[in-house]
Design an enzyme around this catalytic site. Structure first.
Site, mmCIF file in Angstrom:
data_model
loop_
_atom_site.group_PDB
_atom_site.id
_atom_site.type_symbol
_atom_site.label_atom_id
_atom_site.label_comp_id
_atom_site.label_asym_id
_atom_site.label_seq_id
_atom_site.Cartn_x
_atom_site.Cartn_y
_atom_site.Cartn_z
ATOM 1 N N LEU A 117 0.744 -1.065 -0.002
ATOM 2 C CA LEU A 117 -0.046 -0.064 -0.160
ATOM 3 C C LEU A 117 0.880 1.132 0.101
ATOM 4 C CD1 LEU A 117 -2.804 -1.056 2.467
ATOM 5 C CD2 LEU A 117 -3.151 -0.296 0.132
ATOM 6 N N GLY A 177 3.388 0.854 5.241
ATOM 7 C CA GLY A 177 4.123 1.583 6.081
ATOM 8 C C GLY A 177 3.920 2.351 7.455
ATOM 9 N N GLN A 179 -2.477 4.156 14.333
ATOM 10 C CA GLN A 179 -1.253 3.283 14.401
ATOM 11 C C GLN A 179 -0.859 2.798 15.789
ATOM 12 O OE1 GLN A 179 1.867 4.672 11.671
ATOM 13 N NE2 GLN A 179 0.239 4.942 10.268
ATOM 14 N N CYS A 187 -4.707 29.802 -19.926
ATOM 15 C CA CYS A 187 -4.029 30.986 -20.972
ATOM 16 C C CYS A 187 -4.776 30.601 -22.213
ATOM 17 C CB CYS A 187 -2.467 30.783 -20.921
ATOM 18 S SG CYS A 187 -1.949 29.314 -21.625
#
Length: 510
Positions: free
Chosen positions: A208, A312, A321, A475
């Protein structure tokens, strides 16, 4: 001269237009049983060949059990693809990112395993290098010979003694001699490798990836353990976010995944987040969102035959976490969840990110996963999270996974990222509009609420914009707006150029 100095063979009889390198195996590879080691070394040689090929070099690699010997053609030769080959040392720099390599050395001379020849060539090759310096001779011998390693050290040391001072403790130059059966290899200097296990010897997982420091470092640590990875990106915030994540993933793919072709699976999570925010108690949003991401990763893993999910997550780093929350999130997984960062703090993670080359890119990636601004749950119970997730459509994630886009990361070019991720067809709600037309295009018309910024003022503007806001530039022809939107995305803003520019805006206003 330092111990890493390179010495030319000059007029040595062993000199060659090609350049040779002696590659040492990582200790973990060399310690395996013979059968496993053969498999690992075969994969290592293949990965190293891919690394050199990525530089435009077609090298010859010979596996001699405890060493790999690499021969690189002379600079100016032509590769099989018709490209001019780079300088050998430049090509071998890629080997520092091949897992399974302990170190390598450029070989200065190759000659028959004869003591007199070794002393003579060693004297001629290293005389200038040791002059006025402390030096040592390191000899290693494999096979049967009428001389010992000590004989080499003593006699070559005596030949070089008039030029320098022998110092076995803190030498400035170390002359290495490796005798392997009927050949002797002379070299001075050593380049460290990445260590670890050859990529691909430990199967495949899905990672992930969010583009931030943590997921990139977690991926690298698994690559170092020999695990090939596909990446799953749950997109919460549109094309600019996707582009940022791709840039981080490309570093892992292009620099650290030799021998593999990793894919990025882009899963649109817009519907999932919308339903979550409608049906789940807000303080549980973060935990349930992570569960949905785990389910997406497992859906991809099931299709590609991956054996684990990599994340992670680092214990206690953010509210989702905590140990209790991680337990509640992992209850949704059926595959092993690997968390290589679980015991690292942020400073340690950032140091690794700097080493592997993702830190600068990750620093520009916005945090989109924090979808709750209030107080999230920090000690969720599994049953409570089960109840919160229950109202969600079970097919929500399955549909998103089935509709995902799959990108071959190593095939992507910078031009692909600009073409596919800079442009919008319509002006989205809530976006800030920037009129960046150069003076020659300015006819006095203004879009209501737009900010007029001349192109030369953009570098100063980029330091003052709000990174929580979406910007759309226009633009007349798209050239100026595309260049400046690319600049803003590069420094971490969610910015786009509007296709058809002034014409599209005027048409929308009737």
């Amino acid at each position: 001269m330092s111990a890493d100095a390179r010495v030319s063979t000059g007029g040595s009889p062993a000199a060659s237009r090609d350049t040779r390198y002696l590659v040492r195996l990582a200790a973990e590879v060399a310690s395996k049983s013979n059968r496993t080691r053969r498999r690992f070394q075969k994969r290592l040689a293949s990965n190293l060949r891919d690394a050199l090929r990525s530089t435009g070099t077609t090298a010859t690699i010979r596996d001699r059990w405890s060493r790999l010997f690499v021969t690189i053609p002379a600079p100016g030769s032509t590769s099989a693809a018709g490209q001019a080959t780079p300088a050998p040392d430049q090509a071998m720099a890629a080997a520092t990112r091949v897992f399974g390599i302990n170190s390598f050395s450029r070989v200065d001379a190759v000659l028959p395993a004869d003591l007199d020849a070794i002393v003579r060539v060693g004297h001629d090759t290293y005389r200038d290098a040791v002059t006025g310096h402390r030096y040592a001779i390191a000899a290693r011998r494999t096979g049967r010979h009428p001389f010992s390693s000590r004989d080499i050290a003593v006699e070559l040391g005596a030949a070089l003694n008039p030029y320098g001072t022998v110092d076995l403790t803190t030498p400035e130059v170390t002359v290495h001699v490796e005798v392997r059966d009927q050949r002797a290899y002379l070299f001075s200097g050593r380049t460290e490798g990445a260590g670890g296990l050859p990529l691909g010897v430990q199967g495949r997982a899905v990672c992930l990836i969010s583009g931030g420091f943590d997921s990139a470092v977690a991926a690298w640590l698994l690559l170092k353990r020999g695990v090939t990875l596909d990446y799953v990106f749950c997109n919460l915030a549109g094309p600019a976010f996707e582009r940022s994540v791709i840039q981080v993933t490309r570093v892992l793919a292009d620099r650290w995944s030799y021998g593999d072709r990793p894919r990025l699976h882009v899963v649109d999570f817009e519907e999932a987040v919308s339903r979550l925010q409608a049906d789940v108690t807000p303080r549980y949003w973060q935990v349930v969102l992570k569960r949905l991401m785990y389910r997406a990763a497992e859906g991809v893993a099931a299709e590609i035959g991956a054996d684990a999910v990599v994340t992670g997550e680092s214990l206690g780093q953010v509210s989702s976490q905590t140990l209790r929350n991680l337990r509640s999130i992992e209850a949704a997984a059926s595959l092993p969840v690997l968390r290589p960062l679980v015991g690292l703090d942020k400073e340690e993670i950032i140091r690794i990110a700097q080493r592997i080359g993702t830190a600068a890119l990750s620093a520009r990636v916005k945090e989109y996963c924090a979808i709750l601004e209030g107080k999230p749950v920090t000690a969720a119970k599994v049953l409570a999270v089960d109840r919160e997730e229950a109202p969600l459509d079970p097919g929500l994630v399955d549909r998103a996974v089935a509709a995902r886009r799959v990108l071959d990361v190593r095939k992507l070019a910078d031009s692909d990222l600009q073409r596919d991720y800079l442009w919008l067809d319509v002006l989205p709600d809530g976006a800030r509009v920037i009129d960046c037309r150069p003076p020659q295009q300015d006819d006095g018309w203004r879009h209501p609420g737009s900010k007029r910024v001349l192109p030369p003022d953009f570098p100063e503007l980029a330091a003052t914009l709000n990174k929580d806001v979406k910007y759309v530039l226009f633009c007349d022809n798209g050239i100026q707006s595309g260049q400046l939107a690319n600049l803003l995305q590069t420094v971490g803003y969610e910015a786009y150029a509007l296709k058809d520019g002034t014409k599209a805006l005027r048409g929308a206003m009737g």
